[in-house]
Design a protein around this motif. Structure first.
Motif, short mmCIF file in Angstrom:
data_model
loop_
_atom_site.label_atom_id
_atom_site.label_comp_id
_atom_site.label_asym_id
_atom_site.label_seq_id
_atom_site.Cartn_x
_atom_site.Cartn_y
_atom_site.Cartn_z
N ASN A 213 0.83 -1.21 0.00
CA ASN A 213 0.00 0.00 0.00
C ASN A 213 0.86 1.26 0.00
OD1 ASN A 213 -2.41 -1.41 -0.01
ND2 ASN A 213 -2.65 -1.37 2.21
N GLY A 214 1.98 1.22 0.72
CA GLY A 214 2.86 2.38 0.73
C GLY A 214 3.45 2.67 -0.64
N TRP A 215 3.89 1.62 -1.32
CA TRP A 215 4.42 1.81 -2.67
C TRP A 215 3.32 2.32 -3.62
CZ3 TRP A 215 9.23 2.46 -3.65
CH2 TRP A 215 10.22 1.79 -2.91
N THR A 216 2.11 1.78 -3.48
CA THR A 216 1.01 2.20 -4.34
C THR A 216 0.68 3.67 -4.13
OG1 THR A 216 0.08 -0.04 -4.35
CG2 THR A 216 -1.41 1.77 -4.92
N ASP B 133 -0.45 -10.23 -9.34
CA ASP B 133 -0.15 -8.81 -9.46
C ASP B 133 -1.33 -8.00 -9.99
OD1 ASP B 133 -0.04 -10.03 -11.93
OD2 ASP B 133 1.76 -9.01 -12.61
N PHE B 134 -2.42 -8.64 -10.33
CA PHE B 134 -3.53 -7.95 -10.99
C PHE B 134 -4.12 -6.81 -10.17
CE2 PHE B 134 -8.20 -7.68 -11.15
CZ PHE B 134 -8.32 -7.03 -12.37
N ASP B 135 -4.54 -7.10 -8.93
CA ASP B 135 -5.29 -6.12 -8.15
C ASP B 135 -4.51 -4.83 -7.95
OD1 ASP B 135 -7.70 -7.63 -7.63
OD2 ASP B 135 -6.52 -8.86 -6.26
N THR B 136 -3.25 -4.94 -7.57
CA THR B 136 -2.45 -3.75 -7.29
C THR B 136 -2.15 -2.96 -8.55
OG1 THR B 136 -1.46 -4.81 -5.35
CG2 THR B 136 -0.30 -2.90 -6.28
N GLU B 137 -1.67 -3.65 -9.58
CA GLU B 137 -1.31 -2.94 -10.81
C GLU B 137 -2.53 -2.31 -11.47
OE1 GLU B 137 1.69 -3.42 -14.62
OE2 GLU B 137 1.59 -4.96 -13.07
N ALA B 138 -3.69 -2.93 -11.30
CA ALA B 138 -4.90 -2.37 -11.89
C ALA B 138 -5.21 -1.00 -11.32
CB ALA B 138 -6.08 -3.32 -11.64
N VAL B 139 -5.13 -0.84 -9.98
CA VAL B 139 -5.48 0.46 -9.42
C VAL B 139 -4.43 1.52 -9.75
CG1 VAL B 139 -6.92 -0.47 -7.57
CG2 VAL B 139 -4.49 -0.13 -7.15
N VAL B 140 -3.16 1.12 -9.81
CA VAL B 140 -2.11 2.08 -10.16
C VAL B 140 -2.32 2.58 -11.59
CG1 VAL B 140 0.36 2.42 -10.55
CG2 VAL B 140 -0.43 1.17 -8.52
N ARG B 141 -2.49 1.67 -12.52
CA ARG B 141 -2.60 2.07 -13.92
C ARG B 141 -3.92 2.79 -14.20
NH1 ARG B 141 1.46 0.74 -17.00
NH2 ARG B 141 2.93 -0.86 -16.29
N LEU B 142 -4.97 2.43 -13.51
CA LEU B 142 -6.22 3.16 -13.68
C LEU B 142 -6.10 4.58 -13.14
CD1 LEU B 142 -8.88 0.43 -12.86
CD2 LEU B 142 -8.55 1.56 -15.06
N ALA B 143 -5.41 4.74 -12.02
CA ALA B 143 -5.18 6.09 -11.50
C ALA B 143 -4.36 6.91 -12.49
CB ALA B 143 -4.48 6.02 -10.14
N THR C 213 1.04 6.41 -7.26
CA THR C 213 -0.12 7.17 -7.73
C THR C 213 -0.07 8.61 -7.25
OG1 THR C 213 -1.44 6.49 -5.81
CG2 THR C 213 -1.58 5.12 -7.80
N LEU C 214 1.04 9.01 -6.65
CA LEU C 214 1.22 10.36 -6.10
C LEU C 214 0.10 10.68 -5.11
CD1 LEU C 214 3.46 12.47 -6.42
CD2 LEU C 214 1.99 13.70 -8.00
#
Length: 258
Positions: free
Chosen positions: A141-144, A182-192, A148-149
């Motif tokens: 979560n910290g990296w995310t 890796d789907f859930d985390t990368e999905a929210v980063v790339r969508l942001a 995503t700034l």
């Protein structure tokens, strides 16, 4: 049973979940219509039994993939079918009973009110949660948040969430990752990065024991290596995107709008 939605559906990827799959699907169907299940190469016979259930339930559809491809790949299969059928949003939930089916209507209502957003479950843990898992997700979560700034992602790993179908297909189509754990985390980063604002709603999560029918395919070493590699890739891309993200944040442009 609820009336059928023409825009929002429940999408459940499943792999060798056993008996717990059927109670999960029944709970989801009690709250929403339609519910779609993508059985990702399961070898436990659940796919065939689920197809029999679907034969008597027009609100339930089932896809059987010939071999296991990973959670992200199963979700993508369902998303493409959803787009072809005219659906705009999909609520994903795990098939193992960890996610709160009774909150499906609330999450769908939040998505319908703000369809340009992604509605993310923010997990509320009880005593069943393994302490190592709870502490470990803080790192991701910290990296995310950094990647995503600080766009406001409440939790990067909790898979109970509503996605805009077209946006998620677009980000997945542009790179080969996001197909497994890796789907859930990368999905929210790339969508942001794409400008999709996160909206967070608290939701309980329950870790079921084997006696309760709980099934977990999480492997601490393997999956944490995968997450580490994912964050390394995302950080490299984040550095390239940083000027644009800063500009958008200062101007209040999506995903940083109110």
């Amino acid at each position: 049973m609820p009336d059928a939605s023409r825009t929002h559906l429940v999408l459940i990827p499943s792999y060798n979940t056993g008996e717990r799959l059927f109670s999960t699907v029944e709970a989801a169907r009690a709250q929403w219509n339609p519910v779609w299940v993508v059985v990702d190469g399961s070898t436990d016979g659940t796919g065939e039994r689920l197809q029999q259930m679907a034969a008597g339930d027009p609100g339930l559809r089932v896809w059987l993939l010939p071999q296991n491809q990973g959670k992200g790949a199963a979700v993508l299969h369902g998303l493409r079918a959803a787009r072809e059928a005219g659906f705009t949003h999909a609520l994903t939930m795990d098939s193992d009973g960890q996610h709160p089916a009774d909150l499906i209507p609330a999450f769908m209502k939040a998505s319908q009110a703000r369809p340009e957003t992604m509605v993310l479950g923010r997990p509320v843990f009880d005593a069943s949660a393994p302490l190592l898992r709870v502490r470990g997700r803080r790192v991701s979560n910290g990296w995310t948040q950094l990647e995503t700034l600080f766009a406001g992602v409440g939790d990067s790993l909790y898979g109970f969430r509503v996605y805009p179908v077209a946006d998620l297909i677009a980000v997945m189509a542009r790179q080969p990752w996001m197909r497994r754990f890796d789907f859930d985390t990368e999905a929210v980063v790339r969508l942001a990065w794409r400008g999709v604002k996160p909206v967070n709603i608290d939701a309980p999560v329950k870790y079921l024991t084997a006696e309760e029918g709980g099934v977990s395919h999480f492997r601490y070493g393997r999956d944490n290596v995968l997450l580490t590699w994912m964050h390394a890739r995302l950080m490299v891309e984040f550095v390239v995107r940083l000027p644009g993200l800063v500009f958008r944040k200062l101007r209040g442009i999506a995903p940083f709008q109110k």
